[in-house]
Design a protein around this motif. Structure first.
Motif, PDB file in Angstrom:
ATOM      1  N   ALA A 106     -34.612 -25.049  27.908  1.00 11.47           N
ATOM      2  CA  ALA A 106     -34.261 -23.919  27.047  1.00 11.47           C
ATOM      3  C   ALA A 106     -34.840 -24.117  25.648  1.00 11.47           C
ATOM      4  O   ALA A 106     -35.395 -23.178  25.050  1.00 11.47           O
ATOM      5  CB  ALA A 106     -32.739 -23.769  26.980  1.00 11.47           C
ATOM      6  N   GLU A 107     -34.722 -25.338  25.144  1.00 16.04           N
ATOM      7  CA  GLU A 107     -35.261 -25.626  23.811  1.00 16.04           C
ATOM      8  C   GLU A 107     -36.783 -25.499  23.795  1.00 16.04           C
ATOM      9  O   GLU A 107     -37.363 -25.001  22.830  1.00 16.04           O
ATOM     10  CB  GLU A 107     -34.838 -27.026  23.381  1.00 16.04           C
ATOM     11  N   ALA A 108     -37.416 -25.938  24.882  1.00 13.14           N
ATOM     12  CA  ALA A 108     -38.874 -25.807  24.977  1.00 13.14           C
ATOM     13  C   ALA A 108     -39.274 -24.338  24.975  1.00 13.14           C
ATOM     14  O   ALA A 108     -40.252 -23.956  24.325  1.00 13.14           O
ATOM     15  CB  ALA A 108     -39.383 -26.505  26.236  1.00 13.14           C
ATOM     16  N   LYS A 109     -38.495 -23.507  25.693  1.00 16.09           N
ATOM     17  CA  LYS A 109     -38.786 -22.058  25.697  1.00 16.09           C
ATOM     18  C   LYS A 109     -38.620 -21.482  24.299  1.00 16.09           C
ATOM     19  O   LYS A 109     -39.453 -20.703  23.840  1.00 16.09           O
ATOM     20  CB  LYS A 109     -37.869 -21.333  26.685  1.00 16.09           C
ATOM     21  N   ILE A 110     -37.522 -21.894  23.641  1.00 20.59           N
ATOM     22  CA  ILE A 110     -37.276 -21.392  22.279  1.00 20.59           C
ATOM     23  C   ILE A 110     -38.397 -21.846  21.349  1.00 20.59           C
ATOM     24  O   ILE A 110     -38.936 -21.051  20.567  1.00 20.59           O
ATOM     25  CB  ILE A 110     -35.901 -21.880  21.770  1.00 20.59           C
ATOM     26  N   LEU A 111     -38.765 -23.143  21.437  1.00 18.84           N
ATOM     27  CA  LEU A 111     -39.839 -23.658  20.577  1.00 18.84           C
ATOM     28  C   LEU A 111     -41.169 -22.979  20.890  1.00 18.84           C
ATOM     29  O   LEU A 111     -41.945 -22.683  19.971  1.00 18.84           O
ATOM     30  CB  LEU A 111     -39.965 -25.175  20.738  1.00 18.84           C
ATOM     31  N   THR A 112     -41.410 -22.730  22.171  1.00 17.67           N
ATOM     32  CA  THR A 112     -42.643 -22.038  22.546  1.00 17.67           C
ATOM     33  C   THR A 112     -42.660 -20.636  21.951  1.00 17.67           C
ATOM     34  O   THR A 112     -43.677 -20.205  21.394  1.00 17.67           O
ATOM     35  CB  THR A 112     -42.758 -21.960  24.093  1.00 17.67           C
ATOM     36  N   GLU A 113     -41.530 -19.937  22.058  1.00 18.32           N
ATOM     37  CA  GLU A 113     -41.447 -18.572  21.509  1.00 18.32           C
ATOM     38  C   GLU A 113     -41.581 -18.608  19.991  1.00 18.32           C
ATOM     39  O   GLU A 113     -42.305 -17.796  19.407  1.00 18.32           O
ATOM     40  CB  GLU A 113     -40.113 -17.927  21.928  1.00 18.32           C
ATOM     41  N   GLU A 114     -40.893 -19.572  19.355  1.00 22.57           N
ATOM     42  CA  GLU A 114     -41.001 -19.695  17.896  1.00 22.57           C
ATOM     43  C   GLU A 114     -42.433 -20.026  17.491  1.00 22.57           C
ATOM     44  O   GLU A 114     -42.950 -19.477  16.515  1.00 22.57           O
ATOM     45  CB  GLU A 114     -40.046 -20.769  17.377  1.00 22.57           C
ATOM     46  N   SER A 115     -43.058 -20.943  18.229  1.00 21.51           N
ATOM     47  CA  SER A 115     -44.441 -21.300  17.924  1.00 21.51           C
ATOM     48  C   SER A 115     -45.363 -20.110  18.099  1.00 21.51           C
ATOM     49  O   SER A 115     -46.244 -19.858  17.265  1.00 21.51           O
ATOM     50  CB  SER A 115     -44.907 -22.449  18.835  1.00 21.51           C
ATOM     51  N   ARG A 116     -45.160 -19.366  19.201  1.00 20.80           N
ATOM     52  CA  ARG A 116     -45.988 -18.175  19.436  1.00 20.80           C
ATOM     53  C   ARG A 116     -45.784 -17.172  18.296  1.00 20.80           C
ATOM     54  O   ARG A 116     -46.748 -16.644  17.746  1.00 20.80           O
ATOM     55  CB  ARG A 116     -45.608 -17.534  20.777  1.00 20.80           C
ATOM     56  N   GLN A 117     -44.510 -16.948  17.906  1.00 20.66           N
ATOM     57  CA  GLN A 117     -44.219 -16.010  16.819  1.00 20.66           C
ATOM     58  C   GLN A 117     -44.803 -16.527  15.509  1.00 20.66           C
ATOM     59  O   GLN A 117     -45.382 -15.759  14.744  1.00 20.66           O
ATOM     60  CB  GLN A 117     -42.700 -15.819  16.685  1.00 20.66           C
TER      61      GLN A 117
END
Length: 186
Positions: A106-117
């Motif tokens: 979940a954290e990886a998904k959040i970090l991926t989304e934050e990084s993408r944003q």
């Protein structure tokens, strides 16, 4: 004829002789003495309390066996409890590992989304900055071109005026410009 009493005695002697293993008297028979020795042996054993010693030894042995059985039961119970504890710990560790893995995903998904944003925001910001720089450079280039054009036009106009105006007209024009400047300043 034969005497019946004699025959009876003879038969009795044979019977006694056969009963005592062919011996004339019972005390001559070795089996009697062996039987007597065994009987005396057992009487001595009972009289001296050897049976108590054997009983005590058997009791001690049974107590030792019982203690070993109790110890084995205790060890088995402890091992069962320890096994159950380890199984619970293993189950908890597996659950914790699964929770950690789920949290990490979940954290990886959040970090991926934050990084993408963040990357999208950075690209937008840099695109805007680049656009602004391009506009500034265009504006600067246009001003420079206008200035150069004005300089070229002014230079060309001077040359044309200098070639086409006479000294007298130049002086009059200069005087008129100075007077117009005086009116504009006041």
């Amino acid at each position: 004829m034969a005497d019946p009493v004699n025959e009876l005695e003879h038969a009795t002697e044979q019977a006694h002789g056969d009963a005592h293993g062919g011996y004339a008297h019972w005390y001559q028979d070795p089996s009697v003495w062996v039987d007597a020795a065994v009987a005396v042996f057992f009487v001595l054993i009972v009289w001296k309390g050897v049976h108590k010693i054997f009983a005590r030894m058997l009791d001690e042995k049974s107590q030792a066996i019982e203690a070993e059985l109790d110890n084995a039961r205790t060890l088995r119970e402890e091992a069962s409890a320890l096994l159950a504890k380890y199984q619970r710990d293993q189950h908890e560790a597996e659950k914790t590992a699964a929770d950690l893995l789920a949290n990490a995903e979940a954290e990886a998904k959040i970090l991926t989304e934050e990084s993408r944003q963040h990357i999208e925001d950075m690209i937008d910001r840099r695109t805007r900055l680049a656009g602004q720089k391009i506009q500034q450079m265009e504006a600067g280039a246009v001003k420079e071109i206008q200035r150069l054009a004005a300089d070229v036009a002014t230079s060309a106009a001077r040359q044309l005026i200098a070639q086409n105006l006479k000294k007298k007209d130049q002086d009059a024009l200069l005087k008129e410009s100075i007077e117009g400047l005086d009116k504009r300043v006041h």
